[in-house]
Design an enzyme around this catalytic site. Structure first.
Site, PDB file in Angstrom:
ATOM      1  N   LYS A  80       0.863  -1.195   0.000  1.00  0.00           N
ATOM      2  CA  LYS A  80       0.000   0.000   0.000  1.00  0.00           C
ATOM      3  C   LYS A  80       0.883   1.224   0.000  1.00  0.00           C
ATOM      4  O   LYS A  80       1.815   1.351   0.806  1.00  0.00           O
ATOM      5  CB  LYS A  80      -0.880  -0.015   1.277  1.00  0.00           C
ATOM      6  N   LYS A 117       5.376   1.645  -3.031  1.00  0.00           N
ATOM      7  CA  LYS A 117       5.325   3.000  -3.588  1.00  0.00           C
ATOM      8  C   LYS A 117       5.601   2.911  -5.080  1.00  0.00           C
ATOM      9  O   LYS A 117       6.247   1.974  -5.543  1.00  0.00           O
ATOM     10  CB  LYS A 117       6.405   3.885  -2.934  1.00  0.00           C
ATOM     11  N   ASP A 130       0.053  10.870  -4.377  1.00  0.00           N
ATOM     12  CA  ASP A 130       1.238  11.451  -3.743  1.00  0.00           C
ATOM     13  C   ASP A 130       1.512  12.742  -4.531  1.00  0.00           C
ATOM     14  O   ASP A 130       0.590  13.280  -5.162  1.00  0.00           O
ATOM     15  CB  ASP A 130       2.440  10.485  -3.801  1.00  0.00           C
ATOM     16  N   SER A 154      -6.852   5.871   3.717  1.00  0.00           N
ATOM     17  CA  SER A 154      -6.849   4.992   2.533  1.00  0.00           C
ATOM     18  C   SER A 154      -7.242   3.565   2.936  1.00  0.00           C
ATOM     19  O   SER A 154      -7.996   2.896   2.230  1.00  0.00           O
ATOM     20  CB  SER A 154      -5.460   4.951   1.907  1.00  0.00           C
TER      21      SER A 154
HETATM   22  P1  NDP Z   1       1.108  17.894  -4.066  1.00  0.00           P
HETATM   23  O1  NDP Z   1       1.567  17.536  -5.424  1.00  0.00           O
HETATM   24  O2  NDP Z   1      -0.343  18.116  -3.832  1.00  0.00           O
HETATM   25  O3  NDP Z   1       1.876  19.184  -3.547  1.00  0.00           O
HETATM   26  C1  NDP Z   1       3.259  19.211  -3.464  1.00  0.00           C
HETATM   27  C2  NDP Z   1       3.695  20.589  -3.008  1.00  0.00           C
HETATM   28  O4  NDP Z   1       5.068  20.554  -2.710  1.00  0.00           O
HETATM   29  C3  NDP Z   1       3.512  21.640  -4.081  1.00  0.00           C
HETATM   30  O5  NDP Z   1       3.290  22.881  -3.482  1.00  0.00           O
HETATM   31  C4  NDP Z   1       4.859  21.611  -4.792  1.00  0.00           C
HETATM   32  O6  NDP Z   1       5.184  22.821  -5.467  1.00  0.00           O
HETATM   33  C5  NDP Z   1       5.794  21.387  -3.638  1.00  0.00           C
HETATM   34  N1  NDP Z   1       6.990  20.672  -4.111  1.00  0.00           N
HETATM   35  C6  NDP Z   1       7.035  19.479  -4.730  1.00  0.00           C
HETATM   36  N2  NDP Z   1       8.298  19.149  -5.060  1.00  0.00           N
HETATM   37  C7  NDP Z   1       9.053  20.163  -4.647  1.00  0.00           C
HETATM   38  C8  NDP Z   1      10.441  20.421  -4.693  1.00  0.00           C
HETATM   39  N3  NDP Z   1      11.312  19.543  -5.250  1.00  0.00           N
HETATM   40  N4  NDP Z   1      10.869  21.568  -4.126  1.00  0.00           N
HETATM   41  C9  NDP Z   1      10.007  22.429  -3.541  1.00  0.00           C
HETATM   42  N5  NDP Z   1       8.670  22.237  -3.484  1.00  0.00           N
HETATM   43  C10 NDP Z   1       8.207  21.133  -4.025  1.00  0.00           C
HETATM   44  O7  NDP Z   1       1.668  16.738  -3.123  1.00  0.00           O
HETATM   45  P2  NDP Z   1       1.197  16.333  -1.647  1.00  0.00           P
HETATM   46  O8  NDP Z   1       0.749  17.535  -0.901  1.00  0.00           O
HETATM   47  O9  NDP Z   1       0.284  15.174  -1.770  1.00  0.00           O
HETATM   48  O10 NDP Z   1       2.556  15.773  -1.036  1.00  0.00           O
HETATM   49  C11 NDP Z   1       3.460  16.587  -0.294  1.00  0.00           C
HETATM   50  C12 NDP Z   1       4.351  15.713   0.558  1.00  0.00           C
HETATM   51  O11 NDP Z   1       3.553  14.958   1.471  1.00  0.00           O
HETATM   52  C13 NDP Z   1       5.192  14.676  -0.190  1.00  0.00           C
HETATM   53  O12 NDP Z   1       6.400  14.479   0.493  1.00  0.00           O
HETATM   54  C14 NDP Z   1       4.356  13.408  -0.084  1.00  0.00           C
HETATM   55  O13 NDP Z   1       5.142  12.240  -0.237  1.00  0.00           O
HETATM   56  C15 NDP Z   1       3.848  13.574   1.347  1.00  0.00           C
HETATM   57  N6  NDP Z   1       2.652  12.808   1.696  1.00  0.00           N
HETATM   58  C16 NDP Z   1       1.525  12.907   0.954  1.00  0.00           C
HETATM   59  C17 NDP Z   1       0.401  12.208   1.329  1.00  0.00           C
HETATM   60  C18 NDP Z   1      -0.893  12.350   0.608  1.00  0.00           C
HETATM   61  O14 NDP Z   1      -1.870  11.787   1.073  1.00  0.00           O
HETATM   62  N7  NDP Z   1      -0.975  13.088  -0.480  1.00  0.00           N
HETATM   63  C19 NDP Z   1       0.418  11.303   2.488  1.00  0.00           C
HETATM   64  C20 NDP Z   1       1.645  11.345   3.252  1.00  0.00           C
HETATM   65  C21 NDP Z   1       2.715  12.057   2.839  1.00  0.00           C
HETATM   66  P3  NDP Z   1       5.004  22.924  -7.054  1.00  0.00           P
HETATM   67  O15 NDP Z   1       3.548  23.077  -7.293  1.00  0.00           O
HETATM   68  O16 NDP Z   1       5.799  24.120  -7.441  1.00  0.00           O
HETATM   69  O17 NDP Z   1       5.566  21.663  -7.618  1.00  0.00           O
HETATM   70  O1  2IT Z   2       3.130   8.853   1.598  1.00  0.00           O
HETATM   71  C1  2IT Z   2       1.978   8.444   1.793  1.00  0.00           C
HETATM   72  O2  2IT Z   2       1.642   7.908   2.861  1.00  0.00           O
HETATM   73  C2  2IT Z   2       0.991   8.622   0.717  1.00  0.00           C
HETATM   74  N1  2IT Z   2       1.316   9.210  -0.310  1.00  0.00           N
HETATM   75  C3  2IT Z   2      -0.389   8.066   0.868  1.00  0.00           C
HETATM   76  C4  2IT Z   2      -0.415   6.617   0.498  1.00  0.00           C
HETATM   77  C5  2IT Z   2      -1.770   5.976   0.441  1.00  0.00           C
HETATM   78  O3  2IT Z   2      -1.787   4.800   0.088  1.00  0.00           O
HETATM   79  O4  2IT Z   2      -2.780   6.600   0.753  1.00  0.00           O
END
Ligand code: NDP
Ligand code: 2IT
Length: 456
Positions: free
Chosen positions: A101, A137, A177, A388
């Site tokens: 997952k 992943k 993600d 999830s």
């Molecule tokens: P999104 O794509 O919705 O948003 C990502 C954000 O981070 C954007 O503002 C983006 O800016 C910025 N960003 C991405 N890459 C970079 C970089 N190299 N340098 C600076 N800023 C960056 O992603 P999420 O919000 O879903 O994910 C954010 C983080 O949270 C990640 O690390 C992800 O693995 C983690 N995460 C996400 C989960 C989820 O449920 N979505 C669950 C647990 C963890 P820009 O628009 O300019 O690219």
């Molecule tokens: O990093 C994370 O935990 C996620 N991007 C969410 C994974 C999921 O299966 O909901």
């Protein structure tokens, strides 16, 4: 090449050191993967010493090696009729406690090492949720920025035309993600359903009309704040009146901001990969949502609506702003030693990771040495994957859960993760060190399940 530096903390276990050397040797050119394994091994070393059964069963040799790694070609045609080729990945890391997952990341920086670090973290994060989910992943170096809706759809369909044979509700369940939200998941689910002729829970993060669960979109951000709230209260602090900085402006950042505001805190800065916006009056989240969720524009457009706000053309400088609480919610390694020192110097007393591995090891060391309340991502951002898992239950029982039920569950899961991590840190003699506590609590369940299942 020997990587003795910094590992392990008390340099007792040659078993742990041996495993780290193997990882570096066998996975060359994957620094993020080495980094996450190193942090994990340093944390669980006392468990390994206390319980020889883990070495005897070769748990570490097995746990650092993915069960399966799939790499594939993703050909698609853009709006001009030009053929494009991206690379797709799925790393099925560990299925000891449930189906693989974890999310799919679509970002131009994606490579095998990044997917492996994320998959490795996911094993222990998923274990901490208390749900039956293994770790995996995937993703692609596809860059969704500037692509039309139809291009995104064609890419997603091609990606699944290869991946569909490896996934399923009892096998491997992808989700969102970076760069992957409900739109992309829906396109992938549609193609999967067509190829498998099965409407099932092979994806989570679908929109509600496609079988998604309510609150999944908010879950990671809300979960992070529930975790922070718990940690702050235990230390006689509160979000009420706190000045908060959140990096990123995507899914996790937006809903972390919303919950901070609901609990009485004020978010004064947010960022994207180009720069950050500082609004001393408090960030207007509706404007951020309009820019990011609906128009896919840049964060500097915030100034059009709020000209008094300051825009700085360097996203990493966000950590120079004075704050009480810092919430890195963008990407890996966005807080280094210098940024951590700045935060401490400016009076920041709590750091909560919404992103995966946003603080590097030197930054974490600074936080722990300075008694900053530090919430590691595999504990504090687990709310997303936890909901999830609820979506998987909802899909397999063909029912519909309501908002109150999911929110109550999410709160209780985050509270349990905080308690488990706190308890393990104390039991292993380093009270308050949640990196140690989270890694240990996550590891023991997976390791015991692996032993019970024999050599597989
Ligand atoms: P999104 O794509 O919705 O948003 C990502 C954000 O981070 C954007 O503002 C983006 O800016 C910025 N960003 C991405 N890459 C970079 C970089 N190299 N340098 C600076 N800023 C960056 O992603 P999420 O919000 O879903 O994910 C954010 C983080 O949270 C990640 O690390 C992800 O693995 C983690 N995460 C996400 C989960 C989820 O449920 N979505 C669950 C647990 C963890 P820009 O628009 O300019 O690219
Ligand atoms: O990093 C994370 O935990 C996620 N991007 C969410 C994974 C999921 O299966 O909901």
């Amino acid at each position: 090449m020997k990587y003795k530096k910094n590992i392990p903390k008390n340099k007792k276990s040659s078993y742990v050191q041996k495993i780290f050397n193997i990882v570096v040797e066998r996975n060359k050119g994957e620094p993020e993967f080495h980094q996450s394994v190193k942090e994990f091994l340093a944390s669980i070393e006392p468990v390994i010493e206390k319980n020889p059964k883990y070495e005897k069963a070769g748990i570490l040799e097995r746990i650092v090696e993915p069960e399966r790694q799939i790499i594939f070609r993703v050909p698609w045609v853009d709006d001009k009729g030009i053929l494009r080729v991206n690379r797709g990945f799925r790393v099925e890391f560990n299925s000891a406690i449930g189906p693989y997952k974890g999310g799919l990341r679509f970002h131009k920086s994606v490579n095998l090492g990044i997917i492996k670090f994320l998959g490795f973290e996911q094993i222990f994060k998923n274990s901490l949720t208390g749900q039956c989910i293994g770790g995996g992943k995937g993703g692609s170096d596809f860059d969704p920025k500037g692509k039309s809706d139809m291009e995104v759809m064609r890419f997603c369909q091609s990606f699944i035309t290869e991946l569909f044979r490896y996934i399923g509700p009892c096998t491997d369940v992808p989700a969102g993600d970076i760069g992957t939200g409900a739109r992309e998941i829906n396109y992938m689910f549609g193609q999967y359903k067509r190829l498998k002729n099965s409407f099932d829970g092979a994806f989570t993060g679908k929109s509600i009309e496609c079988g998604g669960i309510i609150l999944r979109k908010e879950a990671t951000g809300y979960g992070l704040i529930y975790f922070m709230d718990e940690m702050l209260k235990k230390n006689n602090k509160s979000l009420k009146g706190a000045r908060v900085i959140i990096s990123g402006s995507g899914n996790v950042a937006i809903y972390a901001n919303k919950k901070v505001s609901e609990l009485g805190g004020k978010v004064v800065a947010m960022s994207d990969s180009n720069g950050y916006i500082y609004d001393p009056e408090g960030i207007d989240l509706n404007v951020i949502k309009e820019i990011k969720e609906f128009c896919k524009k840049r964060i500097h457009d915030y100034k059009r609506k709020h000209p008094h706000a300051e825009y700085v053309d360097n996203s990493l400088d966000i950590w120079k702003i004075k704050c009480d609480i810092a919430l890195p919610c963008a990407t890996q390694n966005e807080i280094d030693e210098e940024a951590a020192k700045n935060l401490v110097k400016n009076g920041c007393y709590a750091v909560g990771e919404g992103a995966n591995m946003p603080c590097n090891s030197k930054a974490i060391k600074i936080f722990l040495e300075n008694k900053i309340l530090y919430a590691p991502g595999k504990a504090s951002n687990a709310g997303g994957v936890a909901v999830s898992a609820l979506e998987m239950s909802q899909n397999s029982s063909r029912t519909h859960w309501d908002y109150e039920k999911v929110d109550r569950k999410l709160k209780s899961i985050m509270s349990c993760i905080f308690k488990k991590s706190t308890m393990k840190a104390k039991e292993y003699g380093d009270e308050g060190n949640l990196v140690l506590g989270a890694n240990i609590a996550g590891f023991i369940k997976v390791a015991d399940a692996m032993i019970a299942q024999g050599i597989v």
